[in-house]
Design a protein around this motif. Structure first.
Motif, short mmCIF file in Angstrom:
data_model
loop_
_atom_site.label_atom_id
_atom_site.label_comp_id
_atom_site.label_asym_id
_atom_site.label_seq_id
_atom_site.Cartn_x
_atom_site.Cartn_y
_atom_site.Cartn_z
N ARG C 21 0.99 -1.51 0.15
CA ARG C 21 -0.55 -0.11 0.08
C ARG C 21 1.05 1.33 -0.17
O ARG C 21 0.43 2.30 0.68
N ARG C 25 8.01 -1.92 3.69
CA ARG C 25 7.60 -2.07 4.91
C ARG C 25 8.77 -3.51 4.84
O ARG C 25 9.38 -4.56 3.79
N TYR C 56 15.36 -16.95 -1.76
CA TYR C 56 14.52 -16.47 -3.15
C TYR C 56 15.25 -15.48 -3.53
O TYR C 56 15.44 -14.98 -4.90
N TYR C 61 14.03 -14.19 -7.41
CA TYR C 61 12.77 -14.66 -7.51
C TYR C 61 11.62 -13.85 -6.71
O TYR C 61 11.68 -14.33 -5.66
N LEU C 491 -11.58 -9.38 15.75
CA LEU C 491 -12.28 -10.70 14.82
C LEU C 491 -10.72 -11.85 14.48
O LEU C 491 -9.95 -11.07 14.65
N ARG C 493 -8.62 -12.24 12.81
CA ARG C 493 -7.84 -12.14 11.58
C ARG C 493 -7.29 -11.02 12.50
O ARG C 493 -5.85 -10.60 12.31
N GLN C 494 -7.43 -10.35 13.64
CA GLN C 494 -6.83 -9.60 13.60
C GLN C 494 -5.74 -10.01 15.34
O GLN C 494 -5.36 -9.43 16.00
N LEU C 495 -5.84 -11.28 15.33
CA LEU C 495 -5.73 -12.48 16.86
C LEU C 495 -4.15 -12.88 16.02
O LEU C 495 -4.33 -13.77 14.55
N SER C 496 -2.89 -13.52 16.52
CA SER C 496 -2.22 -14.25 16.03
C SER C 496 -2.70 -15.55 16.14
O SER C 496 -3.32 -15.73 16.87
#
Lengths: 293, 317, 677
Positions: C21, C25, C56, C61, C491, C493-496
């Motif tokens: 985005r 990073r 890689y 690659y 939610l 996906r916000q957790l490890s």
């Protein structure tokens, strides 16, 4: 990605969720196809709502003495074979399709999503039967199905909405079923069964929110085809009956003048359809880009 | 492989049967009776009854259905109410003409759209990709009668490079015949282009991002070899299925095109039969459309399975 | 490709960032290492450490959004970072090869294995006519017994082990200077993994190839590598000779990592596993000084102010720590647990399985996934279930929870009451009593529901609590799995990964179950997270005195947590017994092979038992004893003709083998097998 990083204690989940929405909105604002699509759609919606205030003439008033006038200061888009103002007809003509297309698509999406959910969740016999019937419907192009039914029951806005809507249902059912099949393999569905959830709960509360993305994209894509199909049916004289200023109908009425190079009564409604169709599709394309993230 | 094919054919037959039921019900079980619909609301009830009787629509539905489907299997499709000739004869001629038109469209669109999809995928994210994707999307979404009008205005009336008429003398050489079919086939080409190019692009991108493509690149193969030997074959498999399903759509498009250009194919026949409420012709015509679609998808399945060793060699160790 | 350079690969201060985005990073924060000619170098690290990215980058690659922002990579004397397309292609064709995880997807599904292999020879410069011969010979060298046949097959017709051999053969076709192996055996069964690792070792000895070996598994690294580098958050934190580094770690991270692993013979009776608190910094995180400072038990002010250098601490051994001399005094993160009283002898059987059979069909062929399993699990007992793919361990678990219907005649009783085959037919009490912790929390948690919704719904459906009481129970439940109450509205996906699995565990415990099935609950997690989850599971089990069926392919994990262990092979229990008994001789020849196959940190040069060939298809199980086709201790005809019964050879120790236990005891001499405690 930024929202998926493990939460520290002080960071509140709600804030992260808000951030995700802001992020998504920012992405939407940076997606040109979405912006253009929404812009053109809004343009037509406003024209349709305020047609009385915007249109310079009565779209239905004939003026035989001034028929087939080329575009001029008084009639910016010229007049048609009955001397009616083409610009006013184009403005008013947006009304029918702007109502019928979303309604038909909504109907198709609701019915199709229900069928797809049931077929994808229950598997076995239920799935086989439902999918064979959808397959049979899919063997016929929507236009042909519509021809068949409209020949029997006659054309009207309501029948067009019903026919197109139900004609889309099998197509949407296929897409939804595919999404449900991969979703139903995930173990959260088994976890639900392990606390004895009823099937409707699993389908509509557990699975449905997770397939809303594909459903939404399918809705917008189908909206484009609804415009396509409804305009085509009007053009074939099977949709909204005359003297409506509907674009497709107008084109079929005025089409014969094209050969004699009277292009304006036909080209302007054609361009109107084109702009609407492209707008809907850019909207669909943009939306799927935003949701993919 | 044989098992796969047998299963596919069986499924197609079941679908076909269901289709016949749907078509039959759609044209029979809707409100109002057939004679009334043909003769109109002001006809003498006795005339309606007589017509119903002569059409056989006063018999029980099941009997009518068996009669109709039996005839269909034997190749006896009944007589057209408006043309007064056997339906089979009409359909056969119409189908022949439509196939010609469809072939012209396919010959133009298939290589073009596959090339477009492949190029878009290989140049992903560039200007070319965006042009092909957005152009294709717009073309796909455009109703044929709209594109027809623009094309007629542009190519026939303004530039005068293509004839607007599809009528050619019957003894015209094949080149002339094809030449006259180009204009009506172009709207179909435009619609199909977007579809096929999009699926091809998606298939290509999936193949390009796959692990086996990585293997091929890291082997040190030239990019050209990677694309031609490793990517294309896998990428084009989904395209085949799409091309086949598009035959179904194509027939829908033919209704419009043939009506606009007054071309005597199956599309125009369907349209006329609907306008004339010629029920035997409608039923048989729609059924034919379904059969064509099912045969096309079946052929696609077969070619797909021939290309895909997983299916071709299934059941063999 | 002869070169004057002594080093096969020199990576110097490599820096790499991903553009996400519109922002760069940073993922690799300056990594330096050298691989000498003929050397095998291991790169270890947990997920997100950047180990695969380094690999890689060496092959150039990388995804389009990756950018090498600094440093150099010199392969066989050539600068990889300033090389044009054609030179790069030639280099890949001749000087460097790569073998990756998932051999199944690495091969082109529409081209015959042989043609793909021949292609590799041709590109390396072998004449077309000769390439086929060379390919056949290479297949022989990677120990494929039927090279001719394999050449003509498509990848999907080969087993995972065979596919990986073909990929290895392809990689060796060019006789490369450097061979990069990226988790080459992850996802393969233990016995197959052992074979492939042996093969790689032998080939390296023959070809003299330098190897860059990437793995998360320290046991595998210990076995395969001369030198090891430990990556953490894109930074090399410790480097040294493999054995030296693993036995005498000098960086707190390495020390902590090694303590997390359930070592050979370690059991929960000894104490909890150590863990590394906190989370690794994400990609793109800003780090000013020591990358490990936030999680380090030895942290001082200097650690946050100044990054330590990678300073020598021994012969070829270096550590990036201000306190490398006291690294091993890293305090333990987990307190000792209270010992639990042993299960009373008279404990009522919580679960009793009699003659469990399940016939399944796959592509028209029916096969027995479970061929008559008898099992009793006592209340308060942890029963470990071990087996390779196709052994039926998941099928067994699914039958118990009621998601898979066993064949008629099978019987599963819970606390003396018969269980209906389907979960929908069971009483609410029975449904509550048996719950499961799934392997992959990403799949088992609905990603559109918050933690609170997930736990709340489970509580309502299983215990009927509502309103205020439910809110209270949600908090209690999350506290019991040490999930911060502040995370209840997150939610998944916000957790490890570790936090997600805690939610999965909390859900399983919502209805206060008597028996919890743990289906590979830690196999998707990094070792440091795995340790914390194992400790949690042990604590929950002891506090509530409930039973577990614990399924895992990781023998160290199973040994750590289980009271008793069952070994499954092709739908049959081959051996059942107390954990320490099963893990020490005498054991079933299959168990023996499994134990010997597992990569271990504790045995340096070992006498190993290798199984020949792949696991037979469950659709066509061998006659007699199903293990006879691979059994190194096969007696003779009797093994091929008669299926041995599962007999209690010693008190509580059951074996399904024709060989008398005394003979097994003699054959499996102590030094031949890895000893437990």
């Amino acid at each position: 990605m930024s929202a998926t990083i493990a939460l520290g204690r002080q960071e509140s989940a709600a804030r992260l969720r808000r951030q995700a929405w802001v992020e998504r909105l920012r992405l939407a604002l940076r997606t040109p196809s979405l912006l253009i699509g929404v812009g053109v759609l809004l343009f037509w919606v406003i024209l349709a709502i305020f047609a009385q205030n915007i249109a310079p003439h009565d779209p239905l008033a004939p003026d035989i003495l001034h028929k087939l006038q080329p575009p001029s200061a008084d009639h910016r888009f010229g007049t048609d074979g009955l001397g009616r103002d083409v610009l006013s007809r184009v403005i008013y003509g947006s009304r029918g399709i702007l109502v019928a297309a979303p309604l038909a698509t909504l109907l198709g999406t609701v019915v199709g999503t229900a069928i797809g959910l049931i077929a994808g969740y229950f598997r076995g016999l239920v799935e086989d039967v439902l999918m064979r019937i959808t397959d049979a419907f899919l063997a016929l192009p929507t236009i042909v199905t519509a021809l068949l039914v409209l020949a029997s029951v006659g054309g009207s806005t309501t029948t067009v909405i019903l026919v197109i809507g139900l004609g889309f249902a099998p197509i949407i059912a296929r897409t939804v079923r595919a999404a449900v099949l991969s979703e139903a393999q995930l173990e959260y569905v088994e976890a639900a069964r392990l606390r004895r959830e009823r099937a409707p709960y699993v389908m509509f509360v557990e699975i449905l929110p997770n397939v809303m993305g594909p459903v939404l994209v399918e809705f917008t894509v189908r909206l484009g085809y609804a415009v396509f199909a409804i305009a085509t049916l009007s053009f074939l004289g099977l949709g909204i009956p005359p003297p409506s200023p509907d674009w497709g109908l107008t084109i079929s009425e005025q089409y014969t003048y094209l050969i004699s190079n009277f292009w304006w009564p036909v080209l302007f409604p054609a361009l109107a359809i084109a702009s609407l169709v492209i707008a809907v599709n850019m909207f669909a394309d943009g939306l799927s880009r935003v949701l993919e993230r | 492989m044989l098992r796969f094919l047998a299963r596919r054919i069986a499924l197609a037959l079941v679908t076909l049967w269901l289709l016949s039921v749907i078509i039959f019900l759609a044209s029979h079980a809707l409100p109002g009776d057939v004679g009334r619909r043909i003769l109109g609301p002001f006809a003498d009830p006795r005339a309606v009854a007589t017509l119903d009787h002569s059409l056989g629509v006063d018999r029980p539905l099941l009997v009518q259905y068996l009669d109709w489907i039996g005839g269909f299997i034997r190749g006896d499709l009944g007589t057209s109410l408006s043309f007064h000739v056997p339906v089979a004869q009409l359909l056969l001629r119409g189908l022949g003409n439509s196939v010609k038109l469809a072939l012209v469209a396919f010959v133009i669109v298939v290589p073009l759209s596959i090339l477009g999809g492949v190029v878009a995928a290989l140049r992903r994210g560039t200007f070319i990709d965006r042009t092909i994707s957005i152009g294709g999307l717009s073309a796909t979404a455009m109703p044929e009668f709209v594109t027809s009008i623009v094309l007629i205005l542009l190519l026939s009336i303004t530039l005068k490079v293509l004839p607007i008429s599809v009528q050619v003398p019957p003894d015209a050489d094949p080149f002339t015949q094809v030449y006259h079919l180009i204009l009506p086939s172009l709207p179909l080409v435009l619609v199909l282009f977007g579809y096929i190019a999009r699926i091809t692009r998606a298939g290509m991108i999936e193949a390009l991002e796959s692990d086996y493509t990585r293997t091929a690149v890291l082997k040190g193969l030239a990019w050209r070899t990677v694309v031609f030997r490793h990517v294309l074959r896998n990428a084009l498999m989904p395209t085949i299925a799409v091309v086949a399903t598009q035959t179904g759509y194509l027939i829908g498009g033919l209704v419009v095109i043939e009506t606009m250009f007054n071309y005597q194919g199956i599309g125009q026949l369907l349209y006329t039969s609907v306008a004339q409420k010629d029920f035997p012709l409608i039923q048989a015509g729609v059924m034919t459309v379904g059969v064509v679609y099912l045969v096309a998808t079946l052929l696609a399945d077969i070619s797909y399975s021939l290309l895909n060793p997983r299916i071709r060699l299934a059941g063999r160790e | 490709m002869a070169s004057q350079s002594r080093a096969a690969l020199e990576v110097t201060d490599l820096k790499l960032a991903y553009r996400v985005r519109g922002r760069d990073r940073i993922a690799i924060r300056g990594v330096t290492f050298t691989i000498n000619k003929g050397e095998s170098y291991g790169l270890v690290g947990e997920s997100g450490s950047g180990k695969s990215t380094v690999a890689y980058a060496v092959m150039r690659y990388l995804p389009d959004n990756a950018k090498i922002t600094g440093g150099s990579i010199v392969l066989d004397g050539k600068d990889m970072l300033h090389m044009d397309g054609d030179d790069l292609r030639k280099l890949r064709a001749t000087a460097a090869s790569m073998v990756y995880q998932n051999p199944g997807t690495a091969l082109n599904p529409t081209i015959r294995a042989g043609d793909q292999l021949i292609e590799a020879f041709v590109i390396a410069g072998v004449a077309k006519g000769e390439a086929r011969e060379r390919a056949l010979a290479m297949l022989g060298r990677v120990q494929i017994s039927d090279p001719q046949g394999v050449m003509g097959r498509y990848p999907h017709q080969l087993s995972g082990g065979m596919q990986q051999r073909v990929v290895i053969a392809m990689a060796l076709a060019s006789d490369p200077t450097l061979l990069i192996l990226d988790e080459p055996t992850t996802g393969l069964d233990a016995t197959v993994e052992a074979e492939v690792l042996d093969l790689i070792r032998n080939l390296r000895a023959t070809f003299g190839t330098s190897v860059l070996f990437i793995s998360h598994n320290l046991g595998v690294i210990a076995r395969m590598c001369d030198r090891v580098g430990v990556l953490y958050a894109g930074r090399m934190v410790e480097e040294g000779p493999a054995w030296e580094l693993l036995t005498n770690p000098r960086h707190p991270y390495t020390v902590g990592l090694l303590r997390c692993i359930p070592r050979w013979g370690l059991s929960k009776e000894v104490g909890p596993l150590d863990t590394i608190p906190g989370f690794p910094p994400g990609i793109g995180a800003a780090i000013k000084a020591c990358v490990f400072a936030d999680r380090c038990g030895l942290v001082q002010d200097i650690c946050r102010a100044e990054e330590p250098g990678l300073d020598p601490v021994g012969e070829g051994h270096a550590s990036r720590c201000h306190f490398s001399d006291i690294a091993q005094t890293l305090p333990r993160a987990e307190r000792d647990m209270v010992k639990r009283p042993p299960v009373p002898e008279t404990a009522r059987a919580a679960l009793s399985i009699k003659n469990l059979r399940r016939t399944m069909t796959q592509q028209g062929n029916s096969f027995q996934a479970l061929a008559g399993v008898d099992l009793e699990i006592a209340a308060g007992e942890v029963f470990g279930l071990v087996g390779e793919s196709g052994s039926g361990k998941t099928t067994l678990a699914r039958s118990v929870i009621g998601l898979g219907v066993p064949d008629a005649g099978s019987e599963i009783d819970l606390e003396g009451k018969k269980l209906a085959p389907r979960v929908g037919q069971r009483s609410l009490d029975q449904v509550r009593a048996i719950q499961i912790v799934f392997q992959n929390p990403d799949a088992s948690l609905n990603r559109r529901k918050s933690v609170r919704q997930i736990l709340g719904r489970a509580l309502t459906k299983l215990t009927g609590v509502r309103g205020e009481r439910r809110s209270r129970r949600i908090v209690e439940l999350s506290e019991s799995v040490r999930l911060d109450a502040g995370l209840l509205d997150a939610l998944p996906r916000q957790l490890s990964g570790g936090l997600k699995q805690r939610v999965g565990i909390a859900r399983a415990f919502a209805g206060e179950p008597h028996l919890v099935i743990c289906d590979e609950p830690t196999s998707a997690l990094d070792v440091s997270v795995q340790a914390a989850i194992l400790n949690l599971l042990v604590r929950l089990q002891r506090d509530r005195n409930l039973s577990y069926i614990f399924i895992s392919h990781d023998l160290g994990v199973v040994r750590y947590i289980s009271d008793r262990i069952g070994v499954l092979y092709l739908g049959r229990l081959m051996e059942v017994g107390p954990a320490d008994v099963v893990f020490s001789a005498p054991h079933h020849p299959y168990t023996e092979a499994l134990l010997s196959a597992a990569p271990s940190l504790d045995v340096r040069e070992e006498h190993r038992i290798r199984l020949q060939g792949d696991i037979p298809s469950a659709a066509k199980p061998p006659s007699g004893c199903v293990f006879h086709t691979r059994c190194p201790r096969k007696l003779g005809a009797i093994c091929e003709q008669q299926e041995p019964p599962l007999l209690e050879e010693e008190p509580g120790h059951f074996l399904k083998c024709h060989i008398p236990i005394e003979d097994l005891r003699r054959l499996q001499k102590p030094e031949a097998a890895d000893q437990a405690g």
